[in-house]
Design a protein around this motif. Structure first.
Motif, PDB file in Angstrom:
ATOM      1  N   GLU A 215      30.717  42.269  48.118  1.00  0.00           N
ATOM      2  CA  GLU A 215      31.236  43.696  47.840  1.00  0.00           C
ATOM      3  C   GLU A 215      30.692  44.562  49.049  1.00  0.00           C
ATOM      4  N   LYS A 216      29.635  44.632  49.391  1.00  0.00           N
ATOM      5  CA  LYS A 216      28.886  45.632  50.481  1.00  0.00           C
ATOM      6  C   LYS A 216      29.651  45.400  51.792  1.00  0.00           C
TER       7      LYS A 216
ATOM      8  N   LEU B 126      28.376  36.400  33.224  1.00  0.00           N
ATOM      9  CA  LEU B 126      29.549  35.981  33.977  1.00  0.00           C
ATOM     10  C   LEU B 126      29.744  34.523  34.049  1.00  0.00           C
TER      11      LEU B 126
ATOM     12  N   ARG C 255      31.237  40.653  41.671  1.00  0.00           N
ATOM     13  CA  ARG C 255      29.931  40.833  40.813  1.00  0.00           C
ATOM     14  C   ARG C 255      28.881  40.022  40.882  1.00  0.00           C
ATOM     15  N   ARG C 256      29.196  38.954  41.039  1.00  0.00           N
ATOM     16  CA  ARG C 256      28.073  37.835  40.892  1.00  0.00           C
ATOM     17  C   ARG C 256      27.451  37.798  42.298  1.00  0.00           C
TER      18      ARG C 256
ATOM     19  N   PRO D  92      27.224  40.544  45.003  1.00  0.00           N
ATOM     20  CA  PRO D  92      27.394  42.129  44.979  1.00  0.00           C
ATOM     21  C   PRO D  92      27.421  42.164  46.616  1.00  0.00           C
TER      22      PRO D  92
ATOM     23  N   TRP E  69      37.092  39.714  40.094  1.00  0.00           N
ATOM     24  CA  TRP E  69      36.309  40.780  39.568  1.00  0.00           C
ATOM     25  C   TRP E  69      34.948  39.978  39.162  1.00  0.00           C
ATOM     26  N   ILE E  70      34.980  38.831  38.562  1.00  0.00           N
ATOM     27  CA  ILE E  70      33.494  38.297  38.404  1.00  0.00           C
ATOM     28  C   ILE E  70      32.943  37.821  39.643  1.00  0.00           C
ATOM     29  N   GLU E  71      33.579  37.257  40.675  1.00  0.00           N
ATOM     30  CA  GLU E  71      33.089  37.087  41.859  1.00  0.00           C
ATOM     31  C   GLU E  71      32.336  38.231  42.573  1.00  0.00           C
TER      32      GLU E  71
ATOM     33  N   ALA F 231      25.362  45.756  39.470  1.00  0.00           N
ATOM     34  CA  ALA F 231      25.723  44.724  40.676  1.00  0.00           C
ATOM     35  C   ALA F 231      25.309  45.151  41.985  1.00  0.00           C
TER      36      ALA F 231
END
Lengths: 123, 123
Positions: free
Chosen positions: B97-98, A81, B91-92, B94, B87-89, A30
DNA sequence: GCAATAGTGAAGCACATACTTCACCAATGG
DNA sequence: CCATTGGTGAAGTATGTGCTTCACTATTGC
């Protein structure tokens, strides 16, 4: 149309994500596409193990990979996903699930005949 | 705060949903709350097995149950599914996340540029 | 009270599977 | 060319775990 198929392999997606190593693999991918060796060193397991995991992740459309030269680059596949998301929604709103069967009956144009779990790994 | 907690036990949620019987259990409970005996007869396993599975599903907030008299009624707990969705979001997308830390400082809406490929984030 | 039902705990079994090692092939680079 | 690196296949091990049986308690109903 893809909703039915997505719900079917959502089982495989969940089975695949049941393993902690494969989840870690997903986490790494990811962030950025990586080679088998990269993933192996990142997770401190052998390249053989990574190869096996990647094969499983590819089978359920969580990962795509292509080999250029001797290096296989793996990257995240959003379809796995997506299937999981559909699976969650169906359970979060069970009435959608019930209406979905009615939807299948009304839409027999796509050739969805067997309501059983075919587990067709479309590969 | 809740996002972090949700992401943490998403691992447990996925580990729990890795088992086919527990997924079937979730499917049944998504339709209607049921007792241990109901679930046992529906899945053709012993009540002991169901009890073990329910304990696991409760631990990761996929199921809640309460015992009235001698009957334990189990029902779906949305929190587990919520955690999974988060969790999915993550990774979908990324890059979200950063930029998670920056998200607290800057209330950015969209127009984020990914360093990898330019897959259109249609969300 | 007695029987049947609902559920729980302990202990064991049997199967699945994650990981390894060994061997091998294919590509890269000095 | 030879060495190194990246990856794959086969086979074995071993740890985990899903399910069972047995035993027991606690409600419900006659």
């Amino acid at each position: 149309m893809t909703e039915v198929a997505a719900r079917l392999d959502a089982n495989q997606v969940l089975a695949a994500l049941g393993d902690a190593t494969r989840r870690a693999l997903i986490d790494l991918l990811a962030q950025s596409p990586s080679s088998i060796s990269d993933l192996a060193s990142a997770l401190n397991v052998t390249k053989t193990a990574i190869g096996q995991h990647v094969a499983i992740l590819e089978a359920c459309h969580l990962v795509v990979s292509q080999k250029t030269g001797r290096v296989r680059i793996c990257r995240l596949d959003h379809r796995g996903l997506d299937a999981l998301q559909v699976w969650i929604e169906a359970r979060r709103h069970p009435w959608v699930e019930k209406l979905d069967r009615l939807d299948d009956l009304l839409e027999e144009e796509d050739g969805v005949s067997s309501p059983n779990d075919g587990t067709t790994a479309g590969v």
